[in-house]
Write a protein that holds these residues in place. Structure first.
Motif, short mmCIF file in Angstrom:
data_model
loop_
_atom_site.label_atom_id
_atom_site.label_comp_id
_atom_site.label_asym_id
_atom_site.label_seq_id
_atom_site.Cartn_x
_atom_site.Cartn_y
_atom_site.Cartn_z
N ALA A 33 7.25 58.61 138.40
CA ALA A 33 6.20 59.61 138.60
C ALA A 33 4.91 59.20 137.92
N HIS A 34 5.03 58.61 136.75
CA HIS A 34 3.83 58.18 136.02
C HIS A 34 3.08 57.10 136.80
N GLN B 72 4.83 60.94 128.23
CA GLN B 72 4.54 60.34 129.52
C GLN B 72 4.44 61.41 130.61
N GLU B 73 5.36 62.37 130.62
CA GLU B 73 5.32 63.42 131.63
C GLU B 73 4.10 64.32 131.42
N GLY B 74 3.76 64.60 130.15
CA GLY B 74 2.57 65.41 129.89
C GLY B 74 1.31 64.74 130.39
N LEU B 75 1.15 63.43 130.16
CA LEU B 75 -0.01 62.71 130.66
C LEU B 75 -0.03 62.67 132.19
N THR B 76 1.15 62.50 132.78
CA THR B 76 1.22 62.47 134.24
C THR B 76 0.78 63.81 134.83
N ALA C 95 0.91 51.98 123.63
CA ALA C 95 0.69 51.26 124.89
C ALA C 95 0.56 52.22 126.06
N LEU C 96 1.32 53.31 126.03
CA LEU C 96 1.22 54.31 127.10
C LEU C 96 -0.16 54.96 127.11
#
Length: 412
Positions: free
Chosen positions: A222-223, A329-333, A292-293
């Motif tokens: 998803a990201h 990662q999900e929050g940023l996506t 890195a993300l």
């Protein structure tokens, strides 16, 4: 999954040969009664032969006794012959045959062998209350039988004691055989249940593994795919953008597509692997990969503020760090999809014993939000991840119209 054996109808102790036959079409005939096997025929013939031999020995004593009239001796032998023939019915009607043998044994010495065989069969196939009543009545009649027809070779007391001892031994032997068969049936049933439970556990493990892989695919892909969708949408809506911006968006699309393919190969490799673990050998991301993300998100054009207060990210347990990484990662996506252009704040803090706190928040979007498809399962999967890790996760809108994801994970 192996189905459990279908139980026979009615109480098990009322069924013929309930302890020697199973609910098996190979052993059950059209009438519902178990068919005799070769072993059953051998045992039945042996019991019949034993009853005949004892009957013949008793018939000699009856015919040689001058105190018994010839007519009564003949009747005694005929009753004994009929009793020996009835031994073949002992499996079908053990209780009825044992009850019928009580008056026959009172009238005929020749039927004594058949009576013992029938009493043994009753002890094998029926519970103790029935055996106790029939054996009790039989033992109570023994003194009367030898008073009515004394044994020519033994004194009265010795004959009574010997007969009682033989009767009790036959009943005890039959009950021992019944207990042994019940134990074997219990062990067999327990083995079936254990096999069924093992297969159910295996199926459950497979289902959990599939859910874990699906959750991992969503979190990983998803990201990447969101980056593809956002930048492709930007190129679609701004075809007159400067060449540098178009080149940068194309580079992000190419890099995201490459990373998505790489992650997809890893997941497919795990599915194809014969042994557990990651077939690709590439380590799963932990809290150390959070920088890195964020850097990757900034390169994609996002405004991200990172507040990293964990002094030693490598000291965080791998499972906790991996969960925290997936939450960020999900929050940023989600922020990239639903609040483009807004500045996203990511904060991570914690210490051993206090737990690890992860917070991802963004204000309300400043402009129109493009329609980006989503399944709505990402936050549900993150909640499950946090719960499985022993923590908790909350998410919801803020008063200013923004959105926030808050999670706490144990760090022992």
């Amino acid at each position: 999954m192996v189905p459990e054996p279908r139980p026979l109808p009615g109480p098990r102790w009322l069924l013929p040969s309930a302890l020697t036959a199973e609910a098996d079409p190979d052993r059950t005939g059209r009438s519902g009664r178990p068919r005799r096997t070769v072993r059953d025929w051998i045992v039945d013939f042996g019991c019949f032969l034993l009853a005949v031999v004892i009957g013949l020995l008793a018939a000699d004593t009856v015919s040689g006794d001058p105190n018994i009239p010839p007519g009564l001796a003949v009747a005694d032998q005929w009753l004994g012959a009929l009793a020996c023939a009835a031994v073949w019915l002992r499996r079908r009607w053990p209780l009825a045959l044992a009850v019928a043998m009580v008056p026959v044994g009172l009238l005929s010495n020749t039927a004594s062998g058949a009576g013992m065989v029938v009493l043994f069969t009753l002890a094998v196939h029926r519970p103790f209350p029935y055996v106790g009543w029939v054996a009790g009545v039989t033992l109570s009649l023994v003194p009367f039988v030898f008073w009515l027809r004394p044994d020519p070779d033994l004194p009265y007391a010795a004959a009574v004691a010997l007969t009682v001892l033989v009767t009790v031994s036959v009943v005890g032997w039959g009950m021992f055989v019944r207990s042994k068969r019940q134990l074997l049936l219990s062990l067999r049933d327990r083995a079936r249940r254990a096999e069924t439970e093992a297969e159910l556990r295996a199926e459950q493990a497979q289902r959990l593994a599939r859910e874990s892989i699906a959750r991992e695919m969503h979190d990983v892909l998803a990201h990447r795919l969101t980056l593809l969708s956002v930048h492709a949408g930007a190129l679609e809506f701004r075809p007159d953008a400067p060449r540098e911006e178009v080149a940068r968006a194309a580079g992000v699309i190419r890099e995201s597509a490459h990373e998505a393919l790489q992650d997809l190969r890893e997941i497919i490799g795990v599915l194809r692997a014969n042994e557990g673990g990651d077939a690709s050998g590439r380590p799963q991301p932990t809290l150390s990969a959070l920088d890195a993300l964020v850097r990757e998100s900034r390169d994609a054009g996002m405004k991200v503020h990172l507040d990293h207060r964990v002094g030693d990210p490598a000291g965080v347990p791998a499972s906790v760090g991996r969960t925290a990484y997936r939450i960020a990662q999900e929050g940023l996506t989600n922020a990239r999809k639903h609040a483009p252009g807004a500045e996203v704040s990511v904060s991570v803090a914690g210490a051993p014993g206090d737990g690890l706190t992860v917070r991802v928040s963004n204000p309300a979007p400043v402009g129109p939000v493009p329609a980006v498809p989503g399944s709505g399962q990402g936050l549900i999967g993150l909640t499950e991840r946090a719960t499985l890790a022993g923590g908790r996760l909350d998410h919801g809108g803020r008063e200013d119209g923004g959105f926030e994801v808050r999670a706490w994970l144990p760090w022992s």
